[in-house]
Design an enzyme around this catalytic site. Structure first.
Site, PDB file in Angstrom:
ATOM      1  N   GLU A   1       0.791  -1.241   0.000  1.00  0.00           N
ATOM      2  CA  GLU A   1       0.000   0.000   0.000  1.00  0.00           C
ATOM      3  C   GLU A   1       0.820   1.287   0.000  1.00  0.00           C
ATOM      4  OE1 GLU A   1      -2.610  -0.562   3.360  1.00  0.00           O
ATOM      5  OE2 GLU A   1      -3.680  -2.177   2.380  1.00  0.00           O
TER       6      GLU A   1
ATOM      7  N   GLU B   1      -6.183 -10.669  -1.198  1.00  0.00           N
ATOM      8  CA  GLU B   1      -7.004 -10.432   0.002  1.00  0.00           C
ATOM      9  C   GLU B   1      -8.487 -10.338  -0.363  1.00  0.00           C
ATOM     10  OE1 GLU B   1      -5.558  -7.154   2.399  1.00  0.00           O
ATOM     11  OE2 GLU B   1      -3.478  -7.601   1.914  1.00  0.00           O
TER      12      GLU B   1
HETATM   13  C1  GLA Z   1      -4.953  -4.443   4.358  1.00  0.00           C
HETATM   14  C2  GLA Z   1      -3.740  -5.279   4.769  1.00  0.00           C
HETATM   15  C3  GLA Z   1      -4.145  -6.564   5.414  1.00  0.00           C
HETATM   16  C4  GLA Z   1      -5.264  -6.387   6.388  1.00  0.00           C
HETATM   17  C5  GLA Z   1      -6.425  -5.720   5.695  1.00  0.00           C
HETATM   18  C6  GLA Z   1      -7.607  -5.547   6.607  1.00  0.00           C
HETATM   19  O1  GLA Z   1      -5.505  -4.786   3.179  1.00  0.00           O
HETATM   20  O2  GLA Z   1      -2.887  -5.553   3.697  1.00  0.00           O
HETATM   21  O3  GLA Z   1      -3.034  -7.108   6.083  1.00  0.00           O
HETATM   22  O4  GLA Z   1      -4.842  -5.628   7.482  1.00  0.00           O
HETATM   23  O5  GLA Z   1      -5.996  -4.454   5.269  1.00  0.00           O
HETATM   24  O6  GLA Z   1      -7.861  -6.644   7.387  1.00  0.00           O
END
Ligand code: GLA
Length: 320
Positions: free
Chosen positions: A124, A231
Site C-alpha cells: 500500500e 485479500e
Molecule cells: C490491508 C492489509 C491486510 C489487512 C487488511 C484488513 O488490506 O494488507 O493485512 O490488514 O488491510 O484486514
C-alpha cells in the site's frame, strides 16, 4: 473435493488465517486451501514489540499448522505504514534503518522461508485519495521517491529465490491502477528485482465489477510479471453505506454469487499469470468487514457462511 483440488490445474487457493481460526476453522482450512497468509501475526509490530526484541510464538504456531497440512505460505508484509513499530524510525539514519529492515527480513526469512515462496515486500505505498503519487508514509519521508527500489533490493538479497510482490488495494480503480502500473513499470525499467503485483481485491457487490477487475489484470499483465489475488472479499455494502442488516438478504447473496462466478471465470482465463487466489478469511463468521468501515456491522463477504457451510457463491465457483 475441495476448492484447492478443483483449482489445482489453475492456481493455489489461499486464505488469511489467524491464531484463532487455525483451530476454529481447522477442517474447512484443510479441505479447501493450500496456501495461507497470516492475517496479522507476521506483521512487523506483531513480531517486534521493542527495539531488537522479537517474539514469534503466534507466527510459529500458524507456520506449524501450514507445515502439518502441506500448505505454502505467502509472507505478509515487510514494508507498510500500518502495524509497524514507530520506534524503528526514531533516532536513526536512512542507512541504519536499512540495516534494521534487513535484519527484520532476515529473521522472518530464516524462520519461514522454507514454506514462504512469495512475499509482499511493500504494502500500500501508493496514494489513492489525492493527486500525490506516493502515499505519505514514514518510509517515503525517510527515503523519498523510488524508495521501494531499495526495499526490493534488500528483500532480494535476503530472500534469494523468493517471489517478491508489490501489494495494494483499489487496484482496479482506474486512477490508482494507473499509478500502480507506473510504479512497477518504473521499477522494472530501473532493474529492480520485483516479480509481481498483488491485487488485494477488497471489493463489494457493486464495484469495481468484473470489467474493472479484468482491465486491471490486463493492464498489469502488460508488465510481464506474476499476479496474485491476495485479500479477496466481496462486501454486500457500498463503501459509503452504513446500513445494518440482521441477515444477509437473498438477492444480495445471489448478486455476490454471480460476481464470484464471473471473477473465478476471469481468473481461470488468466491462470497462466496468476499464482494464487486468496480470500481474506475462511468464512463469514469471522471477517474484518464486520468492523470496517462501520464498527459492529455484520457483513457476509466470503464463500462459506457463518456456519462454515458452502454458500451459493461457493457452488458457482466450484461448478464449471
Ligand atoms: C490491508 C492489509 C491486510 C489487512 C487488511 C484488513 O488490506 O494488507 O493485512 O490488514 O488491510 O484486514
Amino acid at each position: 473435493m475441495g476448492l484447492k483440488d478443483k483449482y489445482e490445474p489453475y492456481f493455489k487457493i489461499g486464505t488469511a488465517v489467524n491464531i484463532r481460526t487455525i483451530k476454529t476453522h481447522e477442517e474447512l482450512l484443510r479441505q479447501h486451501f493450500n496456501n495461507i497468509t497470516f492475517e496479522n501475526e507476521m506483521k512487523y509490530s506483531s513480531v517486534c514489540r521493542a527495539p531488537g526484541e522479537y517474539n514469534f510464538t503466534a507466527a510459529d504456531r500458524i507456520y506449524e499448522f501450514a507445515r502439518e497440512n502441506n500448505m505454502t505460505v505467502h509472507g505478509h508484509c515487510l514494508v507498510w505504514h500500518n502495524q509497524t513499530p514507530g520506534f524503528i524510525f526514531e533516532n536513526t539514519t536512512p542507512d541504519d534503518l536499512k540495516e534494521t529492515l534487513r535484519e527484520h527480513i532476515r529473521l522472518l526469512g530464516n524462520r519461514y522461508g522454507e514454506l514462504a515462496e512469495s512475499w509482499d515486500v511493500v504494502n500500500e505505498g501508493i496514494e489513492d485519495k489525492t493527486d500525490l503519487f506516493y502515499r505519505d508514509t514514514k518510509w517515503h519521508r525517510m527515503y523519498g521517491d523510488n524508495y521501494m527500489d531499495g526495499m526490493f533490493m534488500i528483500a532480494h538479497e535476503v530472500l534469494p529465490g523468493k517471489k517478491l510482490f508489490y501489494n495494494d488495494y483499489n487496484e482496479s480503480i482506474p486512477e490508482k491502477r494507473e499509478k500502480i502500473y507506473q510504479l512497477v513499470k518504473g521499477m522494472k525499467e530501473r532493474g529492480v528485482p520485483i516479480d509481481g503485483i498483488g491485487l488485494q481485491c477488497h471489493h463489494n457487490i457493486y464495484e469495481p465489477g468484473v470489467d474493472g477487475l479484468k482491465k486491471a489484470i490486463e493492464r498489469y499483465a502488460e508488465l510481464g510479471l506474476r499476479l496474485r489475488i491476495t485479500e479477496m472479499d466481496i462486501s454486500v455494502f457500498r463503501f459509503e453505506d452504513r446500513t445494518h442488516l440482521a441477515e444477509a438478504p437473498k438477492e444480495l447473496m445471489e448478486r455476490q454469487a454471480e460476481l464470484y462466478e464471473q471473477y473465478f471465470e476471469l481468473f481461470r482465463e488468466y491462470h497462466e499469470l496468476i499464482d494464487a487466489v486468496t480470500l481474506w478469511g475462511p468464512a463469514d463468521d469471522t471477517t474484518w468487514l464486520d468492523n470496517f468501515p462501520e464498527p459492529g456491522r455484520k457483513n457476509w463477504p466470503l464463500l462459506f457462511d457463518v456456519n462454515q457451510e458452502p454458500k451459493e457463491a461457493y457452488h458457482r465457483v466450484m461448478n464449471f
